[in-house]
Design an enzyme around this catalytic site. Structure first.
Site, PDB file in Angstrom:
ATOM      1  N   GLU A  85       0.831  -1.210   0.000  1.00  0.00           N
ATOM      2  CA  GLU A  85       0.000   0.000   0.000  1.00  0.00           C
ATOM      3  C   GLU A  85       0.866   1.261   0.000  1.00  0.00           C
ATOM      4  O   GLU A  85       1.665   1.454   0.926  1.00  0.00           O
ATOM      5  CB  GLU A  85      -0.904   0.022   1.240  1.00  0.00           C
ATOM      6  CG  GLU A  85      -1.746   1.287   1.357  1.00  0.00           C
ATOM      7  CD  GLU A  85      -2.477   1.385   2.686  1.00  0.00           C
ATOM      8  OE1 GLU A  85      -3.332   2.279   2.812  1.00  0.00           O
ATOM      9  OE2 GLU A  85      -2.186   0.580   3.598  1.00  0.00           O
ATOM     10  N   GLU A 107     -11.094   2.255   7.852  1.00  0.00           N
ATOM     11  CA  GLU A 107      -9.887   2.573   8.621  1.00  0.00           C
ATOM     12  C   GLU A 107      -9.765   4.088   8.789  1.00  0.00           C
ATOM     13  O   GLU A 107      -8.910   4.733   8.191  1.00  0.00           O
ATOM     14  CB  GLU A 107      -8.638   2.006   7.933  1.00  0.00           C
ATOM     15  CG  GLU A 107      -7.406   2.046   8.835  1.00  0.00           C
ATOM     16  CD  GLU A 107      -6.114   1.729   8.091  1.00  0.00           C
ATOM     17  OE1 GLU A 107      -5.270   1.032   8.670  1.00  0.00           O
ATOM     18  OE2 GLU A 107      -5.951   2.183   6.950  1.00  0.00           O
TER      19      GLU A 107
END
Length: 258
Positions: free
Chosen positions: A142, A238
């Site tokens: 990521e 998140e």
């Protein structure tokens, strides 16, 4: 329908980690994810998942010493053995907890040689991806934005795509966080469309505060409608709630599967 997995490392932080599983169930979620479960035994986490009828969709590999500033080990040429051990630990937890995806953080490379870091990163990803494939686990990388994480090695989606192409393993995919993509590049929905074939997991938060959708500048109504039509995976929730965690889910109205 969109399927949301609430992140127990960033939400319900008003209570102890093991109490957050019940909080997730009480708020109607069936799926959860977390960053680093390793301060708790597998048996403790299994108990909470079972008692609360939850599925754990994602964890991260151990990142090194977080308190001392580590943000992953994969691009550090001096800690290859430690990285390999972290892979085995991550797999142990994932297999026991029926987790199908593990995010591997690259690490901070502030003063080192980025060419060496890249070479080490590629080798480590290939090792980790190969080991995880034996257990049917997807390895995720990521890009993180440089404002929240200065010096982070993987900081650009185009860089990530090039790395995925070189590693060239079918179970190594991109974790696409709309918050980070907005902060790094802007226009994240267009980037999602461009790189959809490489994406293995999605996460969300609004910009600029990294709070829940609807608190910032991003058009999450458009994003969710698009994902609802073409994305079959889970969406990791998140964010850092702008108030109490339980009061931060108003944006979920209209998306009934949690």
């Amino acid at each position: 329908m969109n399927k949301f997995a609430v992140n127990l490392s960033t939400i319900f932080t008003e209570v102890h980690f093991l109490e957050r599983f019940k909080k997730a169930r009480d708020c109607g979620f069936s799926y959860v994810e977390c960053q680093f479960p390793y301060n708790h035994t597998i048996a403790e986490i299994q108990r909470e998942l079972l008692h609360n009828l939850l599925s754990l969709e994602l964890i991260n590999l151990p990142p090194g010493n977080w308190v001392k500033g580590d943000r992953g080990l994969a691009a550090d040429p001096y800690r290859v053995n430690e990285f390999k051990q972290s892979v085995q630990t991550g797999i142990e937890y994932a297999v026991a907890l029926n987790v199908s995806k593990i995010h591997c953080m690259a690490g901070i490379i502030s003063n080192g040689d980025h060419r060496i870091a890249r070479a080490v990163y590629l080798k480590n990803l290939h090792f980790a991806g190969t080991e995880m494939a034996k257990h049917g686990i997807t390895l995720l990388i990521e890009p993180l934005n440089p404002y929240d994480m200065p010096g982070y090695f993987l900081h650009d989606i185009h860089q990530a795509k090039e790395i995925l192409d070189v590693v060239d393993l079918p179970n190594v995919k991109l974790q696409f966080d709309f918050y980070h993509m907005e902060r790094i590049h802007g226009n994240p929905l267009s980037l999602f469309q461009q790189y959809a074939d490489t994406i293995g997991h999605v996460q969300i938060a609004d910009v600029p505060g990294r709070h829940q959708p609807g608190t910032g500048e991003m058009n999450y109504k458009e994003i969710f409608h698009y994902l609802n039509d073409i994305y079959e995976g889970y969406i990791g929730v998140e964010y850092t709630p702008s108030g109490k965690s339980e009061a931060s889910f108003d944006w979920l109205e209209g998306w009934k599967i949690k």
